[in-house]
Scaffold this active site. Structure first.
Site, PDB file in Angstrom:
ATOM      1  N   GLY B  72       0.817  -1.209   0.000  1.00  0.00           N
ATOM      2  CA  GLY B  72       0.000   0.000   0.000  1.00  0.00           C
ATOM      3  C   GLY B  72       0.850   1.258   0.000  1.00  0.00           C
ATOM      4  CB  THR B  73       4.012   2.061   1.753  1.00  0.00           C
ATOM      5  OG1 THR B  73       3.493   1.743   3.046  1.00  0.00           O
ATOM      6  CG2 THR B  73       4.970   3.231   1.854  1.00  0.00           C
ATOM      7  CG  ASN B 152      -4.385   4.304   9.637  1.00  0.00           C
ATOM      8  OD1 ASN B 152      -4.710   5.304   9.016  1.00  0.00           O
ATOM      9  ND2 ASN B 152      -3.301   4.272  10.389  1.00  0.00           N
ATOM     10  CD  GLN B 180      -6.507  -0.223   7.914  1.00  0.00           C
ATOM     11  OE1 GLN B 180      -7.248  -1.181   8.129  1.00  0.00           O
ATOM     12  NE2 GLN B 180      -5.249  -0.215   8.321  1.00  0.00           N
ATOM     13  CB  SER B 200      -2.175  -2.986   1.435  1.00  0.00           C
ATOM     14  OG  SER B 200      -1.134  -3.810   1.904  1.00  0.00           O
ATOM     15  N   GLY B 201      -2.648  -6.055   0.146  1.00  0.00           N
ATOM     16  CA  GLY B 201      -3.087  -7.431   0.367  1.00  0.00           C
ATOM     17  C   GLY B 201      -3.155  -7.839   1.827  1.00  0.00           C
ATOM     18  CG  HIS B 202      -0.281  -6.471   4.962  1.00  0.00           C
ATOM     19  ND1 HIS B 202      -0.292  -6.073   6.269  1.00  0.00           N
ATOM     20  CD2 HIS B 202       0.151  -5.405   4.248  1.00  0.00           C
ATOM     21  CE1 HIS B 202       0.133  -4.812   6.340  1.00  0.00           C
ATOM     22  NE2 HIS B 202       0.396  -4.384   5.131  1.00  0.00           N
ATOM     23  CB  THR B 238      10.155 -10.412 -12.074  1.00  0.00           C
ATOM     24  OG1 THR B 238      11.159 -10.221 -13.065  1.00  0.00           O
ATOM     25  CG2 THR B 238       9.472 -11.744 -12.284  1.00  0.00           C
ATOM     26  CB  CYS B 326       4.224   2.670  10.664  1.00  0.00           C
ATOM     27  SG  CYS B 326       2.873   1.884   9.820  1.00  0.00           S
TER      28      CYS B 326
HETATM   29  C1  LIG Z   1      -4.442   3.686   5.635  1.00  0.00           C
HETATM   30  C2  LIG Z   1      -3.181   2.957   5.314  1.00  0.00           C
HETATM   31  N1  LIG Z   1      -2.461   3.314   4.238  1.00  0.00           N
HETATM   32  C3  LIG Z   1      -1.331   2.683   3.909  1.00  0.00           C
HETATM   33  C4  LIG Z   1      -0.839   1.639   4.660  1.00  0.00           C
HETATM   34  C5  LIG Z   1       0.430   0.982   4.245  1.00  0.00           C
HETATM   35  O1  LIG Z   1       0.207  -0.240   3.629  1.00  0.00           O
HETATM   36  P1  LIG Z   1       1.391  -1.304   3.514  1.00  0.00           P
HETATM   37  O2  LIG Z   1       1.622  -1.825   4.871  1.00  0.00           O
HETATM   38  O3  LIG Z   1       0.871  -2.339   2.568  1.00  0.00           O
HETATM   39  O4  LIG Z   1       2.558  -0.596   2.948  1.00  0.00           O
HETATM   40  C6  LIG Z   1      -1.557   1.234   5.797  1.00  0.00           C
HETATM   41  C7  LIG Z   1      -1.103   0.131   6.670  1.00  0.00           C
HETATM   42  O5  LIG Z   1      -0.101   0.080   7.301  1.00  0.00           O
HETATM   43  C8  LIG Z   1      -2.743   1.911   6.127  1.00  0.00           C
HETATM   44  O6  LIG Z   1      -3.441   1.582   7.210  1.00  0.00           O
END
Ligand SMILES: Cc1ncc(COP(=O)(O)O)c(C=O)c1O
Ligand code: FES
Lengths: 126, 385
Positions: B72-73, B152, B180, B200-202, B238, B326
């Protein structure tokens, strides 16, 4: 992130509470994190006979508060004055870098309490 | 080992067994490079393109508008920096909110450092972006508006449909960080007017290391990295085929029972909140009472420090969070709660419980059972100081 000693003092803090008629009181706060600590000492014949603390703060703040009370209990005023911020952190086997400021709270409150005691003491004799 | 309960689904989620089953063959037998023309490569490409279709369906996009990224980042970085650096007509302003994730916040800070103008929109006490402020500050110099979908920390949903309209009225592009919300609540990029969206997948029961950026057809953005023609040059490298297949499977599962899951998870969250009020005194709910993600609860407990509470609950077998994972280790109070007008001290006294697939009533009961004990202990250490 925290050492076993930090977690032990956090889970089982020593000397929590407020003294009745303390001979010296020190209070410190950190404006950034909002954490506050108060420490009171009872002194007899230049020896710290009892010490108690109250802390609103993170794990490190609680653990360093508890640690500092253990370190000063039974010590002379001069010995207690020697206890540095660094020494408190070291006695806990270290703190994470972002948490080093938490040990300042405890050491500074102790030194305030000693200063407070000396001022009161000086008035009695002076 | 003592039973542990996971209440940190906004940080990351467990991989569902069906997802693991779906991805494993792409690590073991079907390990081809999706760019290779032989049968191994063709298998990989086929799976990847099928996955792209599934992900597109989730948000009502076209498959060719879906770009796979690393997380996601990265999606947020490409969306913001890629748009700003390719903005035409000298437009150099980015508008975002004060409650974004650090993936947006720190990208915006870097863009500011590079000479772009950044404007941050505030939120009300319920964490809702001030749409009027957005209306007032937007101008023809604005290239991009980026407002997150589900917050989040509080779970509060932003009025992105309205924000998108305002962005478009000034000729700006609209991006939303839906990391989210995707897979938890319905999203329709066409109906909502979203030009770019990050996922984001996780966060939705796929593994870490796979993200998505949706870019509306026709939008031009500059890539951040250079290499082959993967993902049409927007994200060269890749492709993580196993991760992509996993994400698609997770999305497929999410689409199958999104409504039921949302009802179930909201019920758990609502029960936690209403019963916490009965078992402990002096609590403040952050973002309660406005539309929120189903499984997010953010609560302030004045008189105790959030980190001390977090560790104490961890010892009791409950994994929660003091905000975004984070930023753990920083001592500043949550920028989100502060933007909502909470006192720094109250913000510092907050805990987030986030729920998802696998959360049970037993877990909620365990929190309700242990929280009062932990709060009493910590409040006695602070002794009302
Ligand atoms: C709102 C939001 N944006 C971005 C991210 C970042 O995603 P990723 O952990 O896949 O880089 C997160 C999660 O940490 C999130 O909660
Ligand atoms: S974070 Fe401030 S005392 Fe620990």
């Amino acid at each position: 992130m925290y050492t076993e000693k930090v977690m032990d003092h956090f889970e089982n803090p020593r000397n929590v509470g407020e003294l009745e008629n303390p001979d010296g009181i020190g209070k410190q706060g950190n404006p950034v994190c909002g954490d506050v600590m108060e420490l009171g000492i009872k002194v007899k014949n230049n020896i710290i006979e009892d010490v108690k603390f109250r802390t609103f703060g993170c794990c490190a703040a609680i653990a360093t508060s508890s640690m500092v009370t253990e370190m000063v209990m039974g010590k002379t005023i001069e010995e207690a004055e020697e206890i540095s911020r660094q020494a408190v952190a070291e006695a806990l086997d270290g703190l994470p870098p972002a948490k080093m400021h938490c040990s300042n709270l405890a050491a500074d409150a102790l030194h305030d309490a000693i200063r407070d005691y000396k001022e009161k003491h000086a008035k009695v004799f002076g | 080992m003592k039973k542990r309960y996971y209440f940190d689904h906004n940080a990351t989620t467990p991989v569902r067994p069906e997802v693991l089953d779906a991805m494993l063959p792409y690590l073991t037998e079907k390990y081809g490079n999706a760019s290779s023309v032989h049968s191994f490569g063709r298998d990989a490409r086929h799976a990847m393109e099928k996955s792209r279709e599934i992900v597109a369906t989730l948000i009502n996009a076209d498959p060719e508008e879906i770009y796979f990224t690393g997380c996601g980042t990265e999606s947020d970085n490409i969306a913001l920096t890629g748009t700003m650096t390719s903005a035409r007509d000298g437009k150099n302003r980015l508008i975002t909110s004060k409650v974004e994730h650090s993936a947006i916040m720190n990208t915006a800070a870097k863009l500011k450092h590079d000479g772009f103008q950044i404007t941050y929109i505030g939120v009300d006490e319920y964490c809702r972006t001030d749409i009027n402020q957005l209306k007032n500050v937007i101008d023809n110099n604005t290239a991009l508006v980026s407002i997150m979908h589900g917050n989040n920390e509080t779970g509060v949903l932003q009025n992105i449909e309205e924000a998108a309209k305002i962005a478009h009225s000034a000729g700006a592009v609209f991006h939303t960080d839906a990391v989210q919300s995707a897979g938890k609540i319905p999203i329709d990029v066409k109906k909502m007017g979203i030009d770019m969206l990050s996922m984001s997948g996780h966060k939705l029961n796929a593994p870490k290391g796979i993200g998505v950026l949706y870019i509306k057809k026709g939008l031009k953005i500059t890539p951040l990295t250079y290499g082959g023609s993967h993902e049409r040059g927007i994200r060269p490298g890749t492709e993580n085929v196993a991760g992509i297949v996993a994400l698609a499977k997770a999305v497929d599962l999410a689409m199958q029972d999104m409504e039921n899951e949302a009802v179930t998870i909201s019920a758990l969250r609502d029960r936690l909140e209403s019963e916490i009020e009965h078992v402990v005194s002096n609590v403040l709910f952050n973002g309660r009472g406005v539309p929120r993600l189903p499984g997010t609860s953010n609560i302030s407990f004045p008189g105790v420090d959030g980190e001390a509470l977090l560790f104490s609950m961890d010892i009791e077998g409950v994994a929660a969070s003091t905000g975004s994972a984070c930023t753990t280790g920083e001592v500043e109070p949550s920028h989100v709660l502060v933007a909502m007008g909470r006192e720094p001290k109250t913000a510092q006294s907050s805990l987030r419980f986030s729920m998802g697939w696998g959360t049970t009533d037993a877990g909620v009961d365990h929190i309700l059972n242990r929280l009062p004990v932990v709060l009493n202990r910590l409040r006695s250490i602070s002794g009302g100081i």
